[in-house]
Scaffold this motif. Structure first.
Motif, PDB file in Angstrom:
ATOM      1  N   LEU A  31       0.719  -1.170  -0.153  1.00 33.78           N
ATOM      2  CA  LEU A  31       0.007  -0.014   0.080  1.00 33.78           C
ATOM      3  C   LEU A  31       0.995   1.342   0.046  1.00 33.78           C
ATOM      4  O   LEU A  31       1.782   1.283   0.534  1.00 33.78           O
ATOM      5  CB  LEU A  31      -1.044  -0.134   1.224  1.00 33.78           C
ATOM      6  N   VAL A  32       0.574   2.220  -0.801  1.00 33.57           N
ATOM      7  CA  VAL A  32       1.282   3.496  -1.094  1.00 33.57           C
ATOM      8  C   VAL A  32       0.602   4.478  -1.123  1.00 33.57           C
ATOM      9  O   VAL A  32      -0.684   4.346  -1.895  1.00 33.57           O
ATOM     10  CB  VAL A  32       2.460   3.288  -2.046  1.00 33.57           C
ATOM     11  N   GLN A  33       0.820   5.803  -1.014  1.00 39.07           N
ATOM     12  CA  GLN A  33       0.005   6.914  -1.219  1.00 39.07           C
ATOM     13  C   GLN A  33       0.228   7.393  -2.793  1.00 39.07           C
ATOM     14  O   GLN A  33       1.353   7.231  -3.321  1.00 39.07           O
ATOM     15  CB  GLN A  33       0.624   8.087  -0.276  1.00 39.07           C
ATOM     16  N   ALA A  34      -0.703   8.204  -2.993  1.00 38.89           N
ATOM     17  CA  ALA A  34      -0.533   8.722  -4.495  1.00 38.89           C
ATOM     18  C   ALA A  34       0.657   9.797  -4.732  1.00 38.89           C
ATOM     19  O   ALA A  34       1.046  10.084  -3.479  1.00 38.89           O
ATOM     20  CB  ALA A  34      -1.670   9.626  -5.186  1.00 38.89           C
ATOM     21  N   GLY A  35       1.459   9.309  -5.653  1.00 37.53           N
ATOM     22  CA  GLY A  35       2.863  10.097  -5.906  1.00 37.53           C
ATOM     23  C   GLY A  35       3.870   9.342  -5.178  1.00 37.53           C
ATOM     24  O   GLY A  35       5.056   9.768  -5.310  1.00 37.53           O
ATOM     25  N   GLY A  36       3.751   8.407  -4.617  1.00 35.66           N
ATOM     26  CA  GLY A  36       4.774   7.460  -4.069  1.00 35.66           C
ATOM     27  C   GLY A  36       5.230   6.342  -4.961  1.00 35.66           C
ATOM     28  O   GLY A  36       4.944   6.482  -6.075  1.00 35.66           O
ATOM     29  N   SER A  37       6.278   5.616  -4.420  1.00 36.71           N
ATOM     30  CA  SER A  37       7.075   4.832  -5.335  1.00 36.71           C
ATOM     31  C   SER A  37       7.144   3.501  -4.773  1.00 36.71           C
ATOM     32  O   SER A  37       6.810   3.209  -3.563  1.00 36.71           O
ATOM     33  CB  SER A  37       8.403   5.290  -5.648  1.00 36.71           C
ATOM     34  N   LEU A  38       7.130   2.269  -5.580  1.00 33.69           N
ATOM     35  CA  LEU A  38       7.355   0.982  -5.122  1.00 33.69           C
ATOM     36  C   LEU A  38       8.364   0.265  -6.140  1.00 33.69           C
ATOM     37  O   LEU A  38       8.371   0.634  -7.412  1.00 33.69           O
ATOM     38  CB  LEU A  38       6.139   0.274  -5.189  1.00 33.69           C
ATOM     39  N   LEU A  66       2.998   7.154  -8.393  1.00 34.17           N
ATOM     40  CA  LEU A  66       2.087   6.127  -8.461  1.00 34.17           C
ATOM     41  C   LEU A  66       0.617   6.849  -8.351  1.00 34.17           C
ATOM     42  O   LEU A  66       0.560   7.883  -7.745  1.00 34.17           O
ATOM     43  CB  LEU A  66       2.093   5.177  -7.621  1.00 34.17           C
ATOM     44  N   LYS A  67      -0.297   6.520  -9.191  1.00 33.33           N
ATOM     45  CA  LYS A  67      -1.834   6.960  -9.232  1.00 33.33           C
ATOM     46  C   LYS A  67      -2.822   5.909  -8.989  1.00 33.33           C
ATOM     47  O   LYS A  67      -2.482   4.793  -8.542  1.00 33.33           O
ATOM     48  CB  LYS A  67      -2.110   7.334 -10.638  1.00 33.33           C
ATOM     49  N   PRO A  68      -4.079   6.401  -8.042  1.00 37.85           N
ATOM     50  CA  PRO A  68      -4.794   5.468  -7.791  1.00 37.85           C
ATOM     51  C   PRO A  68      -5.223   4.477  -8.773  1.00 37.85           C
ATOM     52  O   PRO A  68      -5.507   3.211  -8.645  1.00 37.85           O
ATOM     53  CB  PRO A  68      -5.897   6.230  -7.518  1.00 37.85           C
ATOM     54  N   GLU A  69      -5.204   4.844  -9.954  1.00 42.05           N
ATOM     55  CA  GLU A  69      -5.371   3.919 -11.218  1.00 42.05           C
ATOM     56  C   GLU A  69      -4.542   2.873 -11.487  1.00 42.05           C
ATOM     57  O   GLU A  69      -4.910   1.917 -12.164  1.00 42.05           O
ATOM     58  CB  GLU A  69      -5.880   4.970 -12.571  1.00 42.05           C
TER      59      GLU A  69
END
Length: 129
Positions: free
Chosen positions: A11-18, A85-88
């Motif tokens: 789980l990551v917030q929008a704008g984050g990276s994985l 990252l984006k929710p989509e």
């Protein structure tokens, strides 16, 4: 036979990276093309990124410029670095291997699920807004 095991989802917030990893068994990994696909609930599995054994890379328009695929043949591992990252982008992400390295008389396309011989079990990526 090749086995693929993905890891790195979460789980990551929008704008984050994985960064996702896919560990492959077998000695022929270096000769395979590798791909990443994703599948959101109620949707078909879709191509995200691919990489031939020689290093050529391919990306879906929706992730180009944000995601990067790479491989470390010494570690039998392919990676997917996901930035901005984006929710989509929320989906189960799958690693896949093409033993024909995106070539041969039966080549379809790097973005076609039928091109790939082996699949991992998937790892969940959830992006919150």
């Amino acid at each position: 036979q090749v086995q693929l095991v993905e890891s790195g989802g979460g789980l990551v917030q929008a704008g984050g990276s994985l960064r996702l990893s896919c560990l492959a068994s077998g000695r022929t990994f270096r000769s395979y093309a590798m791909g990443w696909f994703r599948q959101a609930p109620g949707k078909e599995r879709e191509f995200v990124a691919g990489m031939r054994s020689g290093g050529s890379t391919y990306y879906a328009v929706s992730v180009s410029g944000r995601f990067a695929i790479s491989r470390d043949n010494a570690k039998n591992t392919v990676y997917l670095q996901m930035n901005s990252l984006k929710p989509e982008d929320t989906a189960v992400y799958y690693c896949a291997a093409d033993s024909h390295d995106y070539s041969g008389p039966y080549y379809l396309s790097y973005y076609d699920v039928r091109q790939y011989d082996y699949w991992g079990q998937g790892t969940q990526v959830t992006v919150s807004s």
